[in-house]
Write a protein that holds these residues in place. Structure first.
Motif, short mmCIF file in Angstrom:
data_model
loop_
_atom_site.label_atom_id
_atom_site.label_comp_id
_atom_site.label_asym_id
_atom_site.label_seq_id
_atom_site.Cartn_x
_atom_site.Cartn_y
_atom_site.Cartn_z
N LEU A 334 0.83 -1.20 0.00
CA LEU A 334 0.00 0.00 0.00
C LEU A 334 0.87 1.26 0.00
O LEU A 334 0.59 2.22 -0.73
N ASN A 335 1.94 1.26 0.82
CA ASN A 335 2.83 2.42 0.86
C ASN A 335 3.52 2.64 -0.48
O ASN A 335 3.72 3.77 -0.92
N GLU A 359 -6.84 10.74 -5.07
CA GLU A 359 -6.65 9.29 -4.99
C GLU A 359 -5.59 8.92 -3.96
O GLU A 359 -5.69 7.87 -3.30
N VAL A 360 -4.57 9.76 -3.79
CA VAL A 360 -3.59 9.55 -2.73
C VAL A 360 -4.27 9.66 -1.37
O VAL A 360 -4.01 8.84 -0.45
N THR A 361 -5.15 10.64 -1.23
CA THR A 361 -5.89 10.81 0.03
C THR A 361 -6.72 9.57 0.35
O THR A 361 -6.78 9.12 1.51
N GLU A 368 -4.79 4.23 7.16
CA GLU A 368 -5.13 4.57 8.53
C GLU A 368 -6.16 3.62 9.12
O GLU A 368 -6.08 3.21 10.27
N ALA A 369 -7.14 3.27 8.30
CA ALA A 369 -8.22 2.41 8.78
C ALA A 369 -7.76 0.97 9.01
O ALA A 369 -8.23 0.30 9.94
#
Length: 372
Positions: A334-335, A359-361, A368-369
């Protein structure tokens, strides 16, 4: 009134229409405008003393309807039709004047370019290459892509407006014919062998008008070039011609944009990027990568596999693949995806950056979730 104007004193709408259309065909638009102003002024002064009912209307009934008007059978509706017709003619002249102004786009003769393209189309030549070459030549005269291709497309918009006006004019005529049919101001005996004014014959012509309304569209009309160019050019353009030329101009523009995307403002090559970055840039810039152009594009970036670039472009063309969870779904994967999208943002024009940032947001919220 002047001597040449006297013949219209009886307000013969057929003669008036014929005169105005003749002036339009000759390109004498201002004269047509003045002529109609005189008609209106004279009508205003003399209307109490005139019997407009006897003005012949047959000349207006084009489209194989000649001779079926009976203007004496209507009361005030004839006056109403006269005024509506004058208004329609004024609008027609005004639209023609606006079109002439629209054709004067600037120094570049876009009209000639488009008409040459139409000739090449009939000879089955590739117009995309034609407009590509013409832009390269115009660029030497300091035209940019927006100005050159925008001028070509603006001219085609004018042609579309001409066709739409013809549709509107014909629609107005048909509705007037339907009104006259309802008022009983038409004779139907020449449309069949039955008795005059029979219901079947009345229904026949009424349905004819309705059928013509339903099929009334731009494909039925053409742009008459001698009329709009004051006789400088001959021939005509149909809707299918305009649509095809537009698509070829857009293809040429896309090719130019793809080329210019590969270089910086000072003409140097963009620094070497990963194939995934190249694919994303083209996606966000809304340019196409195909199997046909992929090899050329990837070579300019210092890579070799055009097929790989095409496959990655196809993958990232899906919004779900850009902002969805990677597979397998791990924090590292993901990163990496977030870093990839962030790496191309500064390479995009400012007006194209917003979607990538959004899309980055979305990906950061997923991080985070799932991993906080």
């Amino acid at each position: 009134m002047g001597k040449n104007f006297d013949k219209y004193f009886n307000f013969d709408i057929g003669k008036i229409s014929k005169e105005v259309n003749s002036l339009i065909d000759q390109g004498k638009l201002k004269k047509a405008q003045r002529f109609l102003q005189q008609i209106e002024k004279s009508y205003s002064v003399n209307k109490r003393h005139l019997n407009i009912n006897k003005a012949p209307f047959q000349h207006l009934l084009r489209y194989s309807l000649d001779g079926i008007f009976d203007p004496d059978s209507s009361g005030g509706t004839v006056v109403n039709y006269f005024l509506k017709t004058i208004h329609g003619l004024k609008e027609k002249v005004s639209n023609k004047i606006n079109i002439q102004r629209s054709l004067d786009i600037g120094e570049m003769n876009y009209l000639e370019l488009v008409l040459i393209a139409n000739i090449l189309k009939k000879k089955q030549k590739k117009l995309e290459k034609f407009f590509y070459r013409k832009y390269k030549k115009a660029k030497k005269e300091y035209y940019d892509a927006d100005e050159f291709f925008g001028g070509c497309l603006k001219l085609l918009d004018v042609f579309d407006q001409i066709l739409q006006q013809k549709v509107n004019d014909r629609e107005r005529e048909l509705y007037l014919m339907i009104d006259w049919s309802n008022y009983g101001c038409l004779t139907y005996d020449n449309l069949g062998e039955g008795p005059k004014h029979t219901d079947p014959e009345k229904e026949k012509i009424f349905n004819s008008f309705k059928d013509q309304l339903e099929s009334n569209n731009k494909s039925n009309f053409s742009v008459h070039l001698p009329s709009i160019t004051l006789g400088k050019y001959t021939g005509e353009l149909w809707e299918e011609d305009i649509t095809f030329i537009r698509s070829e101009i857009e293809k040429a523009r896309q090719k130019i944009d793809s080329e210019e995307l590969l270089t910086t403002m000072n003409g140097e090559h963009i620094p070497k990027l990963k194939i995934d970055q190249i694919a994303l840039i083209f996606v966000y810039e809304e340019y196409q990568i195909t199997r046909k152009n992929a090899a050329e594009i990837v070579n300019r970036y210092g890579h070799e596999s055009g097929e790989k670039l095409f496959q990655r472009f196809t993958f990232y063309s899906s919004a779900a693949n850009r902002k969805g969870k990677p597979h397998p779904f791990t924090l590292k994967k993901l990163n990496n995806k977030i870093q990839l999208l962030e790496s191309v943002i500064t390479l995009l024009p400012v007006d194209k950056q917003e979607r990538a940032k959004d899309e980055v947001t979305i990906l950061r919220k997923i991080s985070e979730a799932e991993f906080s």
